[in-house]
Design a protein around this motif. Structure first.
Motif, PDB file in Angstrom:
ATOM      1  N   GLY A  59       0.779  -1.219   0.000  1.00  0.00           N
ATOM      2  CA  GLY A  59       0.000   0.000   0.000  1.00  0.00           C
ATOM      3  C   GLY A  59       0.819   1.283   0.000  1.00  0.00           C
ATOM      4  N   TRP A  60       0.241   2.323   0.606  1.00  0.00           N
ATOM      5  CA  TRP A  60       0.753   3.678   0.479  1.00  0.00           C
ATOM      6  C   TRP A  60       2.134   3.870   1.091  1.00  0.00           C
ATOM      7  CZ3 TRP A  60      -1.376   7.018  -2.721  1.00  0.00           C
ATOM      8  CH2 TRP A  60      -2.709   6.823  -3.092  1.00  0.00           C
ATOM      9  N   GLY A  61       2.527   3.014   2.024  1.00  0.00           N
ATOM     10  CA  GLY A  61       3.838   3.169   2.642  1.00  0.00           C
ATOM     11  C   GLY A  61       4.973   3.095   1.639  1.00  0.00           C
ATOM     12  N   VAL A  62       4.801   2.312   0.581  1.00  0.00           N
ATOM     13  CA  VAL A  62       5.844   2.192  -0.444  1.00  0.00           C
ATOM     14  C   VAL A  62       6.021   3.512  -1.178  1.00  0.00           C
ATOM     15  CG1 VAL A  62       6.523   0.980  -2.546  1.00  0.00           C
ATOM     16  CG2 VAL A  62       5.401  -0.274  -0.695  1.00  0.00           C
ATOM     17  N   LEU A  63       4.905   4.137  -1.572  1.00  0.00           N
ATOM     18  CA  LEU A  63       4.993   5.417  -2.279  1.00  0.00           C
ATOM     19  C   LEU A  63       5.509   6.519  -1.363  1.00  0.00           C
ATOM     20  CD1 LEU A  63       1.793   5.460  -4.528  1.00  0.00           C
ATOM     21  CD2 LEU A  63       4.101   4.634  -5.034  1.00  0.00           C
ATOM     22  N   CYS A  64       5.135   6.487  -0.090  1.00  0.00           N
ATOM     23  CA  CYS A  64       5.667   7.467   0.860  1.00  0.00           C
ATOM     24  C   CYS A  64       7.169   7.321   1.004  1.00  0.00           C
ATOM     25  CB  CYS A  64       4.974   7.322   2.206  1.00  0.00           C
ATOM     26  SG  CYS A  64       3.231   7.801   2.205  1.00  0.00           S
ATOM     27  N   ASN A  65       7.647   6.076   1.067  1.00  0.00           N
ATOM     28  CA  ASN A  65       9.093   5.855   1.104  1.00  0.00           C
ATOM     29  C   ASN A  65       9.774   6.441  -0.130  1.00  0.00           C
ATOM     30  OD1 ASN A  65       9.181   4.569   3.550  1.00  0.00           O
ATOM     31  ND2 ASN A  65       9.498   2.511   2.734  1.00  0.00           N
ATOM     32  N   LEU A  66       9.149   6.233  -1.295  1.00  0.00           N
ATOM     33  CA  LEU A  66       9.725   6.765  -2.533  1.00  0.00           C
ATOM     34  C   LEU A  66       9.825   8.286  -2.497  1.00  0.00           C
ATOM     35  CD1 LEU A  66       8.045   4.579  -5.310  1.00  0.00           C
ATOM     36  CD2 LEU A  66      10.497   4.898  -4.995  1.00  0.00           C
ATOM     37  N   LEU A  67       8.763   8.946  -2.074  1.00  0.00           N
ATOM     38  CA  LEU A  67       8.773  10.404  -2.037  1.00  0.00           C
ATOM     39  C   LEU A  67       9.787  10.930  -1.032  1.00  0.00           C
ATOM     40  CD1 LEU A  67       4.931  11.137  -2.269  1.00  0.00           C
ATOM     41  CD2 LEU A  67       6.661  11.452  -4.050  1.00  0.00           C
ATOM     42  N   LEU A  68       9.844  10.329   0.154  1.00  0.00           N
ATOM     43  CA  LEU A  68      10.776  10.788   1.181  1.00  0.00           C
ATOM     44  C   LEU A  68      12.226  10.545   0.770  1.00  0.00           C
ATOM     45  CD1 LEU A  68       8.872   9.567   4.362  1.00  0.00           C
ATOM     46  CD2 LEU A  68       9.300  11.939   3.724  1.00  0.00           C
ATOM     47  N   CYS A  69      12.504   9.378   0.202  1.00  0.00           N
ATOM     48  CA  CYS A  69      13.868   9.072  -0.230  1.00  0.00           C
ATOM     49  C   CYS A  69      14.292   9.992  -1.376  1.00  0.00           C
ATOM     50  CB  CYS A  69      13.980   7.612  -0.663  1.00  0.00           C
ATOM     51  SG  CYS A  69      14.046   6.427   0.709  1.00  0.00           S
ATOM     52  N   ALA A  70      13.394  10.195  -2.343  1.00  0.00           N
ATOM     53  CA  ALA A  70      13.735  11.044  -3.477  1.00  0.00           C
ATOM     54  C   ALA A  70      13.990  12.477  -3.033  1.00  0.00           C
ATOM     55  CB  ALA A  70      12.625  10.996  -4.517  1.00  0.00           C
ATOM     56  N   ALA A  71      13.118  13.017  -2.180  1.00  0.00           N
ATOM     57  CA  ALA A  71      13.300  14.392  -1.718  1.00  0.00           C
ATOM     58  C   ALA A  71      14.580  14.542  -0.921  1.00  0.00           C
ATOM     59  CB  ALA A  71      12.092  14.809  -0.878  1.00  0.00           C
ATOM     60  N   ALA A 126      -1.740   5.315   6.899  1.00  0.00           N
ATOM     61  CA  ALA A 126      -0.344   5.240   6.464  1.00  0.00           C
ATOM     62  C   ALA A 126       0.440   6.446   6.966  1.00  0.00           C
ATOM     63  CB  ALA A 126      -0.275   5.173   4.934  1.00  0.00           C
ATOM     64  N   LEU A 127      -0.148   7.641   6.867  1.00  0.00           N
ATOM     65  CA  LEU A 127       0.537   8.847   7.336  1.00  0.00           C
ATOM     66  C   LEU A 127       0.710   8.819   8.851  1.00  0.00           C
ATOM     67  CD1 LEU A 127      -1.180  11.548   5.090  1.00  0.00           C
ATOM     68  CD2 LEU A 127       1.120  10.577   4.853  1.00  0.00           C
ATOM     69  N   GLN A 128      -0.258   8.261   9.568  1.00  0.00           N
ATOM     70  CA  GLN A 128      -0.111   8.126  11.013  1.00  0.00           C
ATOM     71  C   GLN A 128       1.039   7.188  11.372  1.00  0.00           C
ATOM     72  OE1 GLN A 128      -3.780   6.971  12.860  1.00  0.00           O
ATOM     73  NE2 GLN A 128      -4.910   8.761  12.111  1.00  0.00           N
ATOM     74  N   ALA A 129       1.135   6.079  10.626  1.00  0.00           N
ATOM     75  CA  ALA A 129       2.227   5.139  10.890  1.00  0.00           C
ATOM     76  C   ALA A 129       3.572   5.760  10.560  1.00  0.00           C
ATOM     77  CB  ALA A 129       2.017   3.861  10.075  1.00  0.00           C
ATOM     78  N   LEU A 130       3.633   6.505   9.452  1.00  0.00           N
ATOM     79  CA  LEU A 130       4.894   7.127   9.045  1.00  0.00           C
ATOM     80  C   LEU A 130       5.332   8.221  10.004  1.00  0.00           C
ATOM     81  CD1 LEU A 130       4.133   7.349   5.251  1.00  0.00           C
ATOM     82  CD2 LEU A 130       6.014   6.081   6.253  1.00  0.00           C
ATOM     83  N   SER A 131       4.389   8.836  10.733  1.00  0.00           N
ATOM     84  CA  SER A 131       4.764   9.902  11.657  1.00  0.00           C
ATOM     85  C   SER A 131       5.632   9.391  12.785  1.00  0.00           C
ATOM     86  CB  SER A 131       3.491  10.555  12.229  1.00  0.00           C
ATOM     87  OG  SER A 131       2.843   9.675  13.133  1.00  0.00           O
ATOM     88  N   GLY A 132       5.510   8.087  13.089  1.00  0.00           N
ATOM     89  CA  GLY A 132       6.304   7.516  14.166  1.00  0.00           C
ATOM     90  C   GLY A 132       5.684   7.689  15.528  1.00  0.00           C
ATOM     91  N   PHE A 133       4.544   8.383  15.623  1.00  0.00           N
ATOM     92  CA  PHE A 133       3.919   8.647  16.912  1.00  0.00           C
ATOM     93  C   PHE A 133       2.678   7.791  17.134  1.00  0.00           C
ATOM     94  CE2 PHE A 133       6.045  12.658  15.738  1.00  0.00           C
ATOM     95  CZ  PHE A 133       6.962  12.711  16.770  1.00  0.00           C
ATOM     96  N   ALA A 134       2.070   7.331  16.048  1.00  0.00           N
ATOM     97  CA  ALA A 134       0.876   6.506  16.203  1.00  0.00           C
ATOM     98  C   ALA A 134       1.257   5.111  16.677  1.00  0.00           C
ATOM     99  CB  ALA A 134       0.127   6.417  14.867  1.00  0.00           C
ATOM    100  N   GLU A 135       0.406   4.527  17.525  1.00  0.00           N
ATOM    101  CA  GLU A 135       0.655   3.175  18.015  1.00  0.00           C
ATOM    102  C   GLU A 135       0.333   2.183  16.904  1.00  0.00           C
ATOM    103  OE1 GLU A 135      -0.676   0.222  21.683  1.00  0.00           O
ATOM    104  OE2 GLU A 135      -1.209   2.350  21.694  1.00  0.00           O
ATOM    105  N   ARG A 136       1.267   1.286  16.642  1.00  0.00           N
ATOM    106  CA  ARG A 136       1.091   0.358  15.520  1.00  0.00           C
ATOM    107  C   ARG A 136       0.415  -0.931  15.991  1.00  0.00           C
ATOM    108  NH1 ARG A 136       6.060   0.909  11.417  1.00  0.00           N
ATOM    109  NH2 ARG A 136       6.165   3.169  11.430  1.00  0.00           N
TER     110      ARG A 136
END
Length: 323
Positions: A30-42, A143-153
């Motif tokens: 899901g969206w975590g892959v695309l978020c990784n791509l955007l963060l790594c590219a930037a 996905a954005l909550q998980a990527l923030s690092g603050f949401a409980e997984r």
């Protein structure tokens, strides 16, 4: 300084070859892959631009060659989906700063930049780096909550990888592992085995277009298959896994066609590529089976990079003298 059109064309073809694997990973995780791509590219592009400016070099021609984007893409698909946002940022920034610009930029790096960045975050953040989500697509909000690092997984989707589950197994047979472990699929990881086949297809495309040489991936996959076959002790609870599992699990196919084939940090001679690729395959198996890390591809590639000068010197000495 103008961009080398051959380099730019090669980088574009590598990115195109990555596309099937990226799409499969997006379908699985899901969206975590695309978020990784955007963060790594930037992070990669900003780090490259800042260091080029600091060194007094033109920025746009260097960014236009595509090498930073390739390193970012390879890192993004190697990192766990939904890892906290600072992991892809630190990984990509380290790849460009420590693996590329520190040595003078593209064409001068002795180590594979993507694997150097991966090793930095693996050593710094071992727990999130060894846990992938279960194969399911979260909506963008979660996905954005998980990527923030603050949401409980939720424990239901944060799980050890297939290779980690195999390495830590003490009581279950291989058949019981495949039946009970949520991450196991038909031959390797559920979903990720299809991503491996997609990266294999992309690698064959690069071979057909002569972007990469055949010696390194063939030697790596061949040595990994052979050593896992020789050490395979059946399906008991002490089994190290079948050769097919090792070929389709983890980052094997990504490493074989997109990582060890990096032309700058890898061997320059056909004989050196064969030996270097075989070395990586054996090291991956040894680290997976008896090391402290479940995959080990990054460390195997970096150790091979250290041996590249010696491999190329030995290859030169093996050449028969001509009259």
């Amino acid at each position: 300084m103008n961009t080398d059109p051959r380099l730019r064309d090669a980088m574009q073809q590598v990115l195109l070859a990555c596309l099937p694997g990226v799409l499969v990973l997006f379908w699985v995780y899901g969206w975590g892959v695309l978020c990784n791509l955007l963060l790594c590219a930037a992070s990669a592009l900003l780090t490259e631009a800042a260091l080029l400016r600091l060194r007094g070099h033109p920025v746009l021609p260097a960014l236009n060659d595509g090498s930073a984007l390739v390193s970012a893409c390879l890192l993004a698909v190697a990192l766990p989906a939904y890892a906290p946002w600072w992991i892809p940022v630190i990984a990509a920034g380290s790849a460009i700063a420590l693996g590329k610009q520190l040595y003078g930029g593209v064409g001068r790096n002795p180590f594979n930049p993507a694997m150097l960045g991966y090793a930095v975050v693996l050593l710094s953040f071992p727990v999130p780096m060894t846990h992938w989500p279960a194969p399911q697509a979260l909506d963008l909000g979660h996905a954005l909550q998980a990527l923030s690092g603050f949401a409980e997984r939720p424990d239901a989707w944060a799980q050890a990888t297939v290779l980690d589950g195999l390495r830590q197994n003490r009581s279950l047979t291989i058949d019981e592992l495949f039946a009970s472990h949520a991450g196991f699929g038909h031959l390797a990881g559920r979903g990720s085995e299809w991503a491996s086949l997609a990266f294999l297809a992309g690698g064959l495309f690069l071979l057909q277009r002569k972007v990469i040489s055949w010696q390194t991936p063939v030697a790596m996959l061949g040595s990994l298959f052979l050593v896992s076959l020789l050490c395979w002790n059946g399906s008991g609870s002490d089994s190290n896994g079948s050769p097919l599992l090792h070929l389709l699990a983890g980052s094997t196919m990504l490493s074989a066609f997109f990582i060890v084939t990096e032309p700058v940090s890898g061997p320059k001679t056909p004989w050196g590529r064969l030996v270097g690729g075989a070395m990586v395959g054996v090291l991956i198996y040894l680290i997976r089976t008896w090391g402290n890390y479940p995959d080990g591809a990054a460390f195997a590639v970096l150790l091979m990079n250290l041996c590249v000068p010696a491999l190329d010197r030995l290859a030169q000495q093996r050449r028969p003298e001509t009259a």
